[in-house]
Design a protein around this motif. Structure first.
Motif, PDB file in Angstrom:
ATOM      1  N   VAL A   9      39.152  40.964  43.287  1.00  0.00           N
ATOM      2  CA  VAL A   9      38.552  39.823  42.608  1.00  0.00           C
ATOM      3  C   VAL A   9      37.079  40.124  42.330  1.00  0.00           C
ATOM      4  O   VAL A   9      36.345  40.520  43.227  1.00  0.00           O
ATOM      5  N   LEU A  10      36.677  39.945  41.074  1.00  0.00           N
ATOM      6  CA  LEU A  10      35.276  40.041  40.678  1.00  0.00           C
ATOM      7  C   LEU A  10      34.840  38.686  40.149  1.00  0.00           C
ATOM      8  O   LEU A  10      35.599  38.029  39.436  1.00  0.00           O
ATOM      9  N   GLU A  11      33.625  38.292  40.487  1.00  0.00           N
ATOM     10  CA  GLU A  11      33.054  37.097  39.900  1.00  0.00           C
ATOM     11  C   GLU A  11      32.220  37.507  38.695  1.00  0.00           C
ATOM     12  O   GLU A  11      31.586  38.564  38.702  1.00  0.00           O
ATOM     13  N   GLY A  36      40.027  32.387  35.291  1.00  0.00           N
ATOM     14  CA  GLY A  36      39.447  33.483  34.519  1.00  0.00           C
ATOM     15  C   GLY A  36      40.534  34.293  33.844  1.00  0.00           C
ATOM     16  O   GLY A  36      41.376  33.736  33.168  1.00  0.00           O
ATOM     17  N   VAL A  37      40.500  35.612  34.065  1.00  0.00           N
ATOM     18  CA  VAL A  37      41.497  36.495  33.456  1.00  0.00           C
ATOM     19  C   VAL A  37      42.099  37.408  34.519  1.00  0.00           C
ATOM     20  O   VAL A  37      41.531  37.607  35.592  1.00  0.00           O
ATOM     21  N   THR A  38      43.259  37.968  34.193  1.00  0.00           N
ATOM     22  CA  THR A  38      43.920  38.928  35.072  1.00  0.00           C
ATOM     23  C   THR A  38      44.207  40.207  34.297  1.00  0.00           C
ATOM     24  O   THR A  38      44.480  40.171  33.090  1.00  0.00           O
ATOM     25  N   ILE A  39      44.140  41.326  35.013  1.00  0.00           N
ATOM     26  CA  ILE A  39      44.432  42.629  34.424  1.00  0.00           C
ATOM     27  C   ILE A  39      45.320  43.382  35.408  1.00  0.00           C
ATOM     28  O   ILE A  39      44.892  43.685  36.529  1.00  0.00           O
ATOM     29  N   PRO A  40      46.569  43.672  35.022  1.00  0.00           N
ATOM     30  CA  PRO A  40      47.434  44.430  35.924  1.00  0.00           C
ATOM     31  C   PRO A  40      46.985  45.889  35.985  1.00  0.00           C
ATOM     32  O   PRO A  40      46.483  46.429  35.004  1.00  0.00           O
ATOM     33  N   PHE A  41      47.132  46.512  37.159  1.00  0.00           N
ATOM     34  CA  PHE A  41      46.787  47.922  37.282  1.00  0.00           C
ATOM     35  C   PHE A  41      47.707  48.594  38.288  1.00  0.00           C
ATOM     36  O   PHE A  41      48.476  47.943  38.974  1.00  0.00           O
ATOM     37  N   TYR A  50      41.481  40.350  39.247  1.00  0.00           N
ATOM     38  CA  TYR A  50      41.152  38.993  38.821  1.00  0.00           C
ATOM     39  C   TYR A  50      39.665  38.956  38.511  1.00  0.00           C
ATOM     40  O   TYR A  50      38.848  39.378  39.337  1.00  0.00           O
ATOM     41  N   ILE A  51      39.320  38.439  37.365  1.00  0.00           N
ATOM     42  CA  ILE A  51      37.914  38.222  37.038  1.00  0.00           C
ATOM     43  C   ILE A  51      37.755  36.721  36.830  1.00  0.00           C
ATOM     44  O   ILE A  51      38.334  36.154  35.905  1.00  0.00           O
ATOM     45  N   VAL A  52      37.004  36.111  37.743  1.00  0.00           N
ATOM     46  CA  VAL A  52      36.896  34.661  37.764  1.00  0.00           C
ATOM     47  C   VAL A  52      35.462  34.238  37.479  1.00  0.00           C
ATOM     48  O   VAL A  52      34.526  35.027  37.610  1.00  0.00           O
TER      49      VAL A  52
END
Length: 137
Positions: A9-11, A36-41, A50-52
């Motif tokens: 998780v990044l803010e 926010g957004v999600t990016i699968p990796f 997760y970028i919130v």
């Protein structure tokens, strides 16, 4: 027994914009998340970045002293670092193990919002360096 990483998780002040950087960096898709957004990796894309929306104000570099993530180059450390810089990352530090001719080391980098991460040499580069070191002895 072991554990598996499922999420990072990044803010961010602008999750969509920063998500664009990370989806390109990870060669993945970007999707909606609750805050926010999600990016699968990962190989199976079962892990998520997760970028919130940032919930607290950060002053100075208090949350950026230690890299939050360590990424491994898929092929070449130098080529991957160049690609990430073209996407908007900056190189803050460069460290070579033994000497730069082995091409094994890491770059301390920051994404466009200053979130620090470390980009490490690829597994192939490490194996090649180990072979060279054995031949030198």
């Amino acid at each position: 027994m072991s554990v598996a990483l499922r999420a990072v998780v990044l803010e961010s002040d602008d999750p969509v914009s920063l998500g664009g950087f990370w989806s390109a960096a990870l060669c993945s898709t970007i999707g909606p998340g609750v805050e926010g957004v999600t990016i699968p990796f990962g190989e199976d894309e079962q892990s998520l970045l997760y970028i919130v929306e940032r919930t607290r104000r950060v002053t100075g570099d208090e949350n950026n002293e230690t890299p939050l993530m360590h990424l491994t180059a898929s092929h070449s450390l130098l080529e991957e670092a160049d690609r990430l810089v073209e996407l908007g990352a900056i190189i803050e530090e460069e460290k070579w193990v033994i000497n730069s001719s082995l091409k094994v080391g890491w770059f301390g980098m920051a994404d466009p919002e200053g979130n620090r991460f470390r980009l490490l040499s690829s597994d192939r580069e490490i194996a090649e360096a180990e072979r060279k070191l054995q031949s030198w002895s």
